[in-house]
Design an enzyme around this catalytic site. Structure first.
Site, PDB file in Angstrom:
ATOM      1  N   ARG A  46     -18.554  11.772 -11.187  1.00  0.00           N
ATOM      2  CA  ARG A  46     -17.318  10.979 -11.259  1.00  0.00           C
ATOM      3  C   ARG A  46     -17.427   9.973 -12.406  1.00  0.00           C
ATOM      4  O   ARG A  46     -16.478   9.745 -13.149  1.00  0.00           O
ATOM      5  CB  ARG A  46     -17.062  10.262  -9.917  1.00  0.00           C
ATOM      6  CG  ARG A  46     -16.635  11.201  -8.804  1.00  0.00           C
ATOM      7  CD  ARG A  46     -16.131  10.447  -7.578  1.00  0.00           C
ATOM      8  NE  ARG A  46     -17.161   9.695  -6.878  1.00  0.00           N
ATOM      9  CZ  ARG A  46     -17.952  10.186  -5.915  1.00  0.00           C
ATOM     10  NH1 ARG A  46     -17.809  11.449  -5.523  1.00  0.00           N
ATOM     11  NH2 ARG A  46     -18.864   9.435  -5.324  1.00  0.00           N
ATOM     12  N   LYS A 136      -3.247  -2.185  -7.256  1.00  0.00           N
ATOM     13  CA  LYS A 136      -2.274  -1.193  -6.785  1.00  0.00           C
ATOM     14  C   LYS A 136      -2.413  -0.970  -5.284  1.00  0.00           C
ATOM     15  O   LYS A 136      -3.529  -0.953  -4.748  1.00  0.00           O
ATOM     16  CB  LYS A 136      -2.504   0.135  -7.503  1.00  0.00           C
ATOM     17  CG  LYS A 136      -1.467   1.199  -7.124  1.00  0.00           C
ATOM     18  CD  LYS A 136      -1.840   2.572  -7.652  1.00  0.00           C
ATOM     19  CE  LYS A 136      -2.463   3.423  -6.564  1.00  0.00           C
ATOM     20  NZ  LYS A 136      -2.687   4.814  -6.978  1.00  0.00           N
ATOM     21  N   GLU A 177       3.684   0.294  -4.692  1.00  0.00           N
ATOM     22  CA  GLU A 177       3.978   1.715  -4.893  1.00  0.00           C
ATOM     23  C   GLU A 177       4.436   2.378  -3.593  1.00  0.00           C
ATOM     24  O   GLU A 177       3.619   2.873  -2.822  1.00  0.00           O
ATOM     25  CB  GLU A 177       2.739   2.454  -5.421  1.00  0.00           C
ATOM     26  CG  GLU A 177       3.014   3.937  -5.668  1.00  0.00           C
ATOM     27  CD  GLU A 177       1.770   4.749  -6.033  1.00  0.00           C
ATOM     28  OE1 GLU A 177       0.645   4.233  -5.903  1.00  0.00           O
ATOM     29  OE2 GLU A 177       1.939   5.909  -6.425  1.00  0.00           O
ATOM     30  N   LYS A 219       5.857   0.597  -8.799  1.00  0.00           N
ATOM     31  CA  LYS A 219       5.503   1.976  -9.144  1.00  0.00           C
ATOM     32  C   LYS A 219       6.374   2.865  -8.273  1.00  0.00           C
ATOM     33  O   LYS A 219       6.193   2.926  -7.049  1.00  0.00           O
ATOM     34  CB  LYS A 219       4.017   2.221  -8.912  1.00  0.00           C
ATOM     35  CG  LYS A 219       3.577   3.647  -9.229  1.00  0.00           C
ATOM     36  CD  LYS A 219       2.077   3.722  -9.497  1.00  0.00           C
ATOM     37  CE  LYS A 219       1.597   5.146  -9.619  1.00  0.00           C
ATOM     38  NZ  LYS A 219       0.208   5.218 -10.118  1.00  0.00           N
TER      39      LYS A 219
END
Ligand code: 13P
Length: 343
Positions: A46, A136, A177, A219
């Site tokens: 990753r 977020k 979002e 978002k």
């Protein structure tokens, strides 16, 4: 609350001709993406993959910020610099996904609630020290038989407003979002209705929690027919209905809107954003992107085909899709440009 910092960072996130890359897949989601291309889901893989995105030369021309996952914000590039430092050195903002993912909403089959408020104040202080300037939180709203319910829309909006208030306490710009999922065979009209209900409730809750709206980025999901719908939406329909929803639901003080790609095709996501910016002149908010899949799809595929040798090719694909989407924020993208694709 430092309103000057919040306003400045929020503006920078949606500065003209730039957008955001979401590279904040949880280890679970990342495993799914890696499985699909035959890469082992290890921490080091990753890191190696994200390093390609974070260190890409010239990315700052198109990208204002990159959203990272908890593991990634603590990792380093091969030259020893922490990833947030690499980004800061290029003038790219570091974002951090802070929600703890989705759980079934009690008593509401088929609906989800986002968790992650417990301990969030302390985590935000730590993320700030690690270099995050924005955050977020993603909620999902599902369209189906008698859903979304008001209960689901309300519970998610309330949690998001509490998250946003906590972010602003430490001058971190919250991205809120609420994703209306594209899954299903619903019409664009059903998506419009669910989107307006969701966005309206969210801004009511944000106002109730005294969140500073010029220091918030929405978002949004685009208003679009479900993936299995017999009648698929054209870019003109998506642009018209999405803008109609935004005009109905959002306060004009909001700093900006960035879209998720939500499972749309790479070019489709670019084309739809472009169409919105072609007809969206005079809107009070910049309309930009915060794509994960619609930018990363070719990047991951190319890298995974030969991780030892394909990093440079993967970067070319990253820069190309970033540029196409940056052009779409100005309504200057043309589908013929795809002929220049380096992959
Ligand atoms: P997609 O663009 O793949 O929908 O991802 C955006 C995102 O960050 C979802 O939270």
């Amino acid at each position: 609350m430092d309103k000057d910092v919040l306003t400045r960072v929020a503006k920078q996130m949606v500065s003209p001709g730039k957008g955001i890359i979401a590279a904040d897949e949880s280890s679970g989601t990342s495993k799914k993406r890696f499985d699909a291309v035959g890469i082992a889901p290890t921490e080091e893989n990753r890191r190696r993959y994200r390093e390609i995105i974070i260190t890409a030369d010239g990315l700052e021309e198109y990208i204002s910020g990159i959203i990272l996952f908890d593991e990634t914000i603590r990792q380093k590039a091969s030259d020893g610099r922490p990833f947030p430092q690499v980004l800061a050195d290029k003038g790219i903002l570091t974002g951090i996904k802070v929600d703890a993912g989705l759980k079934d909403l009690a008593s509401h089959p088929g609906e989800k609630i986002t968790e992650g408020l417990d301990g969030l104040r302390e985590r935000l202080v730590e993320y700030k020290a690690l270099g995050a300037t924005f955050a977020k939180w993603r909620a999902v709203i599902t369209i189906g038989n008698n859903i979304p319910t008001d209960a689901c829309i309300h519970a998610n909006a309330n949690a998001m407003a509490r998250y946003a208030a906590l972010c602003q306490e430490v001058a971190i710009v919250p991205i809120v979002e609420p994703e209306v999922l594209i899954d299903g065979d619903h019409s664009i009209k059903a998506c419009y209705e669910a989107t307006v209900r969701t966005q309206k409730k969210l801004f009511e809750e944000l106002q109730e929690q005294d969140v500073f709206i010029p220091g918030v980025i929405l978002k949004a999901s685009m208003v679009i027919a479900g993936k299995e719908a017999p009648k698929q939406s054209t870019p003109e329909e998506v642009a018209r209905e999405t803008i109609r929803a935004l005009r109905t639901s959002l306060p004009k003080e909001l700093a900006g809107v960035v879209f998720l790609s939500g499972g749309q095709g790479d070019e489709q996501a670019t084309e739809n954003l472009n169409e919105m910016n072609k007809i969206g002149a005079g809107l009070p908010w910049p309309l930009s992107f915060s794509y994960s899949r619609a930018i990363q799809n070719p990047v991951l595929k190319i890298w995974a085909a030969d991780p030892e040798h394909n990093a440079a090719k993967a970067v070319q694909a990253l820069l190309f899709r970033s540029k196409m989407n940056a052009l779409a924020t100005k309504g200057e993208y043309k589908s013929e440009m795809e002929k220049e694709r380096p992959y």
